[in-house]
Design a protein around this motif. Sequence first.
Motif, PDB file in Angstrom:
ATOM      1  N   PHE A 243       0.831  -1.204   0.000  1.00 26.47           N
ATOM      2  CA  PHE A 243       0.000   0.000   0.000  1.00 26.47           C
ATOM      3  C   PHE A 243       0.869   1.260   0.000  1.00 26.47           C
ATOM      4  O   PHE A 243       0.555   2.242  -0.684  1.00 26.47           O
ATOM      5  CB  PHE A 243      -0.925   0.010   1.217  1.00 26.47           C
ATOM      6  N   ASN A 244       1.952   1.228   0.767  1.00 24.79           N
ATOM      7  CA  ASN A 244       2.854   2.371   0.804  1.00 24.79           C
ATOM      8  C   ASN A 244       3.484   2.629  -0.556  1.00 24.79           C
ATOM      9  O   ASN A 244       3.627   3.776  -0.989  1.00 24.79           O
ATOM     10  CB  ASN A 244       3.950   2.150   1.855  1.00 24.79           C
ATOM     11  N   LYS A 245       3.882   1.552  -1.234  1.00 30.48           N
ATOM     12  CA  LYS A 245       4.498   1.714  -2.560  1.00 30.48           C
ATOM     13  C   LYS A 245       3.505   2.292  -3.560  1.00 30.48           C
ATOM     14  O   LYS A 245       3.854   3.164  -4.361  1.00 30.48           O
ATOM     15  CB  LYS A 245       5.020   0.361  -3.047  1.00 30.48           C
ATOM     16  N   ILE A 246       2.254   1.806  -3.514  1.00 33.27           N
ATOM     17  CA  ILE A 246       1.241   2.322  -4.429  1.00 33.27           C
ATOM     18  C   ILE A 246       0.916   3.771  -4.095  1.00 33.27           C
ATOM     19  O   ILE A 246       0.798   4.628  -4.984  1.00 33.27           O
ATOM     20  CB  ILE A 246      -0.021   1.445  -4.374  1.00 33.27           C
TER      21      ILE A 246
ATOM     22  N   GLU B  58       5.713   9.630   0.616  1.00 39.33           N
ATOM     23  CA  GLU B  58       5.539   8.520   1.537  1.00 39.33           C
ATOM     24  C   GLU B  58       4.634   8.934   2.690  1.00 39.33           C
ATOM     25  O   GLU B  58       4.475  10.122   2.968  1.00 39.33           O
ATOM     26  CB  GLU B  58       6.902   8.055   2.067  1.00 39.33           C
ATOM     27  N   THR B  59       4.056   7.958   3.346  1.00 38.79           N
ATOM     28  CA  THR B  59       3.187   8.261   4.478  1.00 38.79           C
ATOM     29  C   THR B  59       3.407   7.226   5.573  1.00 38.79           C
ATOM     30  O   THR B  59       3.780   6.091   5.294  1.00 38.79           O
ATOM     31  CB  THR B  59       1.708   8.261   4.056  1.00 38.79           C
ATOM     32  N   GLU B  60       3.218   7.634   6.791  1.00 40.28           N
ATOM     33  CA  GLU B  60       3.348   6.734   7.942  1.00 40.28           C
ATOM     34  C   GLU B  60       2.043   6.754   8.722  1.00 40.28           C
ATOM     35  O   GLU B  60       1.769   7.666   9.474  1.00 40.28           O
ATOM     36  CB  GLU B  60       4.516   7.175   8.837  1.00 40.28           C
ATOM     37  N   THR B  61       1.218   5.758   8.485  1.00 38.80           N
ATOM     38  CA  THR B  61      -0.050   5.674   9.193  1.00 38.80           C
ATOM     39  C   THR B  61      -0.518   4.229   9.196  1.00 38.80           C
ATOM     40  O   THR B  61      -0.239   3.470   8.265  1.00 38.80           O
ATOM     41  CB  THR B  61      -1.125   6.561   8.524  1.00 38.80           C
ATOM     42  N   ASP B  62      -1.221   3.840  10.223  1.00 40.36           N
ATOM     43  CA  ASP B  62      -1.763   2.485  10.298  1.00 40.36           C
ATOM     44  C   ASP B  62      -2.963   2.309   9.379  1.00 40.36           C
ATOM     45  O   ASP B  62      -3.321   1.189   9.029  1.00 40.36           O
ATOM     46  CB  ASP B  62      -2.162   2.160  11.743  1.00 40.36           C
TER      47      ASP B  62
END
Length: 807
Positions: free
Chosen positions: A81-84, A92-96
């Motif tokens: 999901f992060n790569k997409i 980039e994003t940092e979230t659950d």
Amino acid sequence: MPNIYEIGNDKVVGFENEATTIINELIRGSKEKEVILITGMGGLGKTTLVKRVYEEKSIVNHFDKYAWCTVSQEYDCKDLFNKIYNQVCGKETETDSIAEKLRKSLMGWRYLIVLDDIWSLKAWEELNRAFPSCDNGSRVVLTSRQESVVSNAKHICLPFFTVDESWELLQVKLFKGKECPKEIENIGKQISKECGGLPLIVGLVAGLLGGVEKSEQMWQKFLNTLSSQVAFRGGMQSNDVIELSYKHLSHDLKQCLLYFSAFKEDAEIEVSYLIELWISEGFIKITEEERVEDMAKHYLNHLVRSNLVMVSERNYDGGILWCVVHDLVHDFCLAKAKKENFLHIIRVGDKLDPTLKFTPYRISFRRSRFFEIPNELVPWNSSVSTILGYPEIYNEIHFDVYNGSWVAKKFEHLTILSFESIMMDKSVLFEMNSLIHLKYLALYLCGRGSVSPSSLKNLQCLLTLKLRSEKHLHLPKYFLNMKSLRHMTIRHYGCDSCPTEPTPACGIETISGLEVLQSLDLQTFLCIRRDEHLLRKLSNLKCLSCVVSSSYPFADEIEMLHHLEFLWIHKLRFWDVDPYSHENPHLLKDLKLSKFPSNIKEINLEGITLSSSAMSIIAQLSNLEALILVGCKFEEEEWKVEEETLFCKLKYLELMNPGITIWNISSSESFPCLEQVILDCCVKLQEVPYSLADIATLKLIWVRDCTDTCERSVKKIEEDVQEFGNDGQLKIILRMTGDSNISSANMTGPGPIKRRHDRDMFRQREELRTKFMAFLAEKRSDKGRGIAGMFSKIKQIKNKGRLEHQQ
């Protein structure tokens, strides 16, 4: 997925009808979200076909958002999901709740998502929840060997190649457009028939035939060998041909190929990194006639010609930047490495086995939390020579500090230690200094204060050193007593505010051990008080990347580097949101850089002020092939290429965030060898010079995010090129995003061939681009608020950008 525009690709063979069907399904199908499943056995060419479709111009122009992701058998949903998300949103994003965030970012856009090499229904169900139905013609394409991965999809099953298609592909691989000698044509067709219609086998057989004399007798002998294999097995199997190709390799090449087992399946591998590891392992023969790095490239090219290794990205000059192996080849390497005790993989979720009865020569750790790396895995003082640490999910924000002191105590015979993605306390250097056999060391350090240049003085065998640190720990720009060091990378963030280790009392001139250094990457600034005369000690340097300021006598230093071929310089505070600030040092007035080493092939300037006269000086470099200008300010916002100016060998020209309004080229003869022009984020440029279309060698004009007038000038060039029937020679790709959150990963369709292979620097450049686009968006929104409001906003964004970088 290599997101590039390849110049001079091999001719595409096969699946013409299937490609047309897929394109029609993508463009002319229902307005509802549709899933298209491409199936076929391993080695049939599913990825190659979908890549060809993905880069079609009709597809490029049809969709708003794009993403390509390889799933594989072992996958992590959050990582995917992060790569997409990174490709769709350019950051980039940092979230659950990444799945929901991705879903919202796709809502309302016509998107195309490719999920390559998916293996299970469970994987599809987990991923599909992030892809909304927008009733606008969005599409998801899956490739798989399994038809059961999705039930409600339009299914296209790829057929095997016909004998004629197999023969055509074999000729393409072997003869590169030349005709096959008539006397071996019939035998060649019989060889093609034995390949069983699998393109992978055709490619491997072509790799084997490349080393066979092109005579009727020798090809018949080769055919007899293949036929006996087919008769024995009851058909040609991919693994049989891989085994046969492996047996034909020299011992050194066999080791180089097996090294791919250290990496994850479908992983694209940076060639410079791979070559440094090969050299440190001792796989590459050392000769007096050729640099060991060049010899290693020959090894890689041999594996590519054998079709055991695939190129995923090339440089502007055709050199390989990134490579990958087919998953069938990867499976073979894993099995062979385990059987021969060449390398052992420790994966996430593996149960520890303290009774392990064998000691591998090499260990590749793939764990999501590195404090779980077991020190009980192998006996004390074992024969392990290589430890490679790769995180399952690369996360630069939430690192745990890992205590790796036991590594040096246990593995005293180590020659390679690569932990550059694992944060360790600086005290670990004391332990590492005892590993006197080390040839490759890569660490990520944290702590406070300074690291002494003498902290690794016992590592006299070291060939490659890569250190990076956080803002409170300062790294030196040289280390004492490293007489064999060939490649050094020192990356320190927040370097302008950190303390430093004083220069030895005897002075920098007395420092020895830098004479054989080939590449130096200093992401920290040079200081006149401590570092003067450092560069002139590096007499054999070929590649230099560093930060410059007007106070450092850079011109005097660089003039002494007679072997320098690649130069990358940027200003101290390149992280300003507005790259056209007056802090940009002037190439001539501040840096006094009016003369470059004559052997330079590539120049990359970032955040530097230029003038037409400065560009004329650069043009005089007789060996210059690539020129990249990022965030460079031009005097009077104009670059005028006079008729007498001649870039005699320049092949690649890139302007990103150029501070120019007017770009005039008096004569197309100023660029007699130019092949690619890349214009990115040209928010001031009024128009692209029409004379570019008159350059006979030009193959690509690639433009992203420019002014309306610039866009019209590009379309005018494109229309005229099509009218004169030259569109087969010159490709023109125009991308107008209108999106401030954009990165090169979000390019629709193919993008330019990249020059740099450095992941961190490329990411930093894209972060700068994102900030700059946000800065422009804020400026536009402030037009109605008065000049005071506009400058207030600019100041807020600048401070935010600096704060983010410092953190």
